[in-house]
Design a protein around this motif. Structure first.
Motif, mmCIF file in Angstrom:
data_model
loop_
_atom_site.group_PDB
_atom_site.id
_atom_site.type_symbol
_atom_site.label_atom_id
_atom_site.label_comp_id
_atom_site.label_asym_id
_atom_site.label_seq_id
_atom_site.Cartn_x
_atom_site.Cartn_y
_atom_site.Cartn_z
ATOM 1 N N UNK A 283 7.495 44.695 38.511
ATOM 2 C CA UNK A 283 7.790 44.606 37.080
ATOM 3 C C UNK A 283 9.114 43.891 36.825
ATOM 4 N N UNK A 284 10.065 44.072 37.708
ATOM 5 C CA UNK A 284 11.369 43.425 37.542
ATOM 6 C C UNK A 284 11.238 41.907 37.683
ATOM 7 N N UNK A 285 10.482 41.459 38.685
ATOM 8 C CA UNK A 285 10.250 40.018 38.838
ATOM 9 C C UNK A 285 9.478 39.476 37.630
ATOM 10 N N UNK A 286 8.501 40.223 37.172
ATOM 11 C CA UNK A 286 7.745 39.802 35.995
ATOM 12 C C UNK A 286 8.661 39.642 34.781
ATOM 13 N N UNK A 287 9.549 40.594 34.584
ATOM 14 C CA UNK A 287 10.454 40.559 33.433
ATOM 15 C C UNK A 287 11.378 39.348 33.459
ATOM 16 N N UNK B 145 -2.732 43.774 35.761
ATOM 17 C CA UNK B 145 -2.096 45.024 35.357
ATOM 18 C C UNK B 145 -0.671 44.742 34.898
ATOM 19 N N UNK B 146 -0.460 44.823 33.604
ATOM 20 C CA UNK B 146 0.857 44.560 33.019
ATOM 21 C C UNK B 146 1.359 43.164 33.416
ATOM 22 N N UNK B 147 0.433 42.196 33.349
ATOM 23 C CA UNK B 147 0.718 40.789 33.657
ATOM 24 C C UNK B 147 1.032 40.568 35.140
ATOM 25 N N UNK B 148 0.587 41.459 35.983
ATOM 26 C CA UNK B 148 0.708 41.320 37.436
ATOM 27 C C UNK B 148 -0.695 41.262 38.025
ATOM 28 N N UNK B 149 -0.951 40.277 38.867
ATOM 29 C CA UNK B 149 -2.252 40.167 39.518
ATOM 30 C C UNK B 149 -2.267 41.060 40.749
#
Length: 419
Positions: A26-30, A56-60
């Motif tokens: 999530x941190x990398x996504x943010x 899932x929450x913009x993570x594949x």
């Protein structure tokens, strides 16, 4: 950039390493990166399907289904762990064959994930290793690995994993020292300390979690709750927690809750019955948000590590207790840097000899609500200042950029070699 996280476990599996890798993802996504996760799902029966791909929450997230290989005979587990990386690589490639990764972050253990790294790395990929337990040394410490031949077999795999990694992040300074002393081929500049971390949520626990009355549901109303959460195996030597519970039987409103998973869980349930411990409750893990909501209803969090460890460990439950704002009672192996962290945070009490030494501290916390709340607040503050996923991301970004710069300089100084 494209980031690949390779981890044996990932939510909804309720394990500390799963939460750690989810928080990092999530941190990398943010920060604008495109994040992919490869993980394993164990199945008690032969899996009907091998692959599941979800956003899932913009993570594949790519889940590969495999036979159950934990909590079984060690010989059979070893054989299955040899097969697992090949199955993971083959099936995950169906989903990610057209993606080139700039950064690959791998959680270890297990050691065999180097085979998955090799499948998905390219010349441009930078490979980070999250080394949380040092195998096979931990197996030797716990008496699981007794054969020199078996040790050598896993030691070869360990070296392959280290040599494949551009940078290794260990969880404690003492682990860095151990790693460098026992692997002289490693450059000190390629091994650094990155403490475990937690993502700080700026919202309350889920509405669903808050709707559950855990105290009534588990029969814990009006109880002072000592909670142990997490894995139950040789590494934790959790039978000692039952001995503590027996010593606390004279306090009828003190309850010991063991919420976890692992090969020793059934053994602990039998021992509890044999000892007639009516003050001990052994529960299955809760989903993350419900688990965090339950911890906030507890009063003291317990950490217990096997005293035979030569390498050191930073249990994920430490951060969960800090996040919940409850004080920590920790029995650690000698020399564990976690003792310094708990004392520095002033969030609990530590012993390297046994939980019996900490019994008076538990009684003090039981009797003194102000002390309990003060230590809990200290732990939460220390977490927010020092052990967040944002700080971890910043450190990883610093190392990533440094490696990029070193590669660029090397290419400029050796133009012929890089043609």
């Amino acid at each position: 950039m494209n980031v690949l996280i390779i981890t044996e476990t990932y939510p909804p599996i309720a394990r500390a390493n799963a939460s750690l890798m989810k928080d990092l993802s999530l941190e990398f996504r943010d920060h604008g990166d495109k994040v992919f996760v490869i993980t394993v799902v164990e199945s008690d029966t032969r899996p009907k399907k091998r692959l599941q791909i979800s956003n899932e929450e913009e993570i594949t997230v790519v889940r590969v289904f495999f036979k159950k290989y934990k909590g079984i005979n060690y010989v059979r587990r070893g054989i299955l762990e040899e097969m697992m990386p090949y199955v993971v690589s083959k099936n995950a490639a169906r989903a990610l064959s057209n993606v080139t990764f700039d950064l690959i972050v791998t959680y270890s253990p297990p050691l065999n994930m180097y085979k998955v790294i090799r499948k998905f790395s390219s010349k441009q990929s930078i490979k980070f290793l999250f080394l949380r337990d040092i195998h096979p040394q931990t197996g030797v410490d716990l008496g699981i690995i007794k054969s020199k031949l078996v040790y050598t077999f896993y030691r070869v795999k360990e070296k392959r994993l280290y040599k494949m990694s551009d940078h290794i992040f260990v969880q404690l300074p003492s682990d860095r020292e151990f790693l460098l002393n026992n692997n002289p081929y490693l450059s000190p500049q390629n091994v650094s300390v990155l403490y475990n971390f937690k993502r700080i949520q700026n919202h309350n626990d889920s509405q669903k979690a808050n709707q559950r009355d855990y105290l009534k549901e588990f029969g814990l109303e009006n109880k002072f709750i000592l909670v142990y959460a997490g894995n139950l195996s040789e590494a934790q030597d959790a039978q000692k927690i039952l001995q503590l519970a027996e010593e606390l039987k004279s306090f009828p409103d003190i309850a010991v809750v063991i919420m976890g998973f692992g090969k020793d869980k059934e053994k602990l349930m039998k021992i509890r019955q044999q000892m007639g411990l009516t003050n001990v409750l052994i529960l299955d893990p809760l989903p993350k948000e419900e688990y965090e909501a339950f911890l906030k209803m507890c009063h003291v969090g317990i950490i217990h590590l096997n005293g035979n460890f030569k390498t050191h460990n930073f249990p994920g439950k430490t951060l969960d207790y800090m996040y919940a704002g409850i004080p920590i009672i920790a029995k650690l192996n000698v020399g564990n840097d976690l003792e310094r962290i708990i004392r520095e945070a002033n969030c609990g009490y530590v012993s390297s000899s046994g939980l019996d030494e900490l019994k008076p501290k538990i009684i003090s916390l039981y009797k003194d609500e102000d002390l309990r709340k003060s230590l809990g607040r200290n732990g939460r503050s220390y977490l927010e200042e020092n052990l967040t996923s944002k700080r971890a991301y910043n450190e990883m970004s610093r190392v990533f950029n440094l490696i990029i710069e070193l590669r660029r300089n090397e290419a400029q100084s050796n133009p012929v070699r890089n043609l």
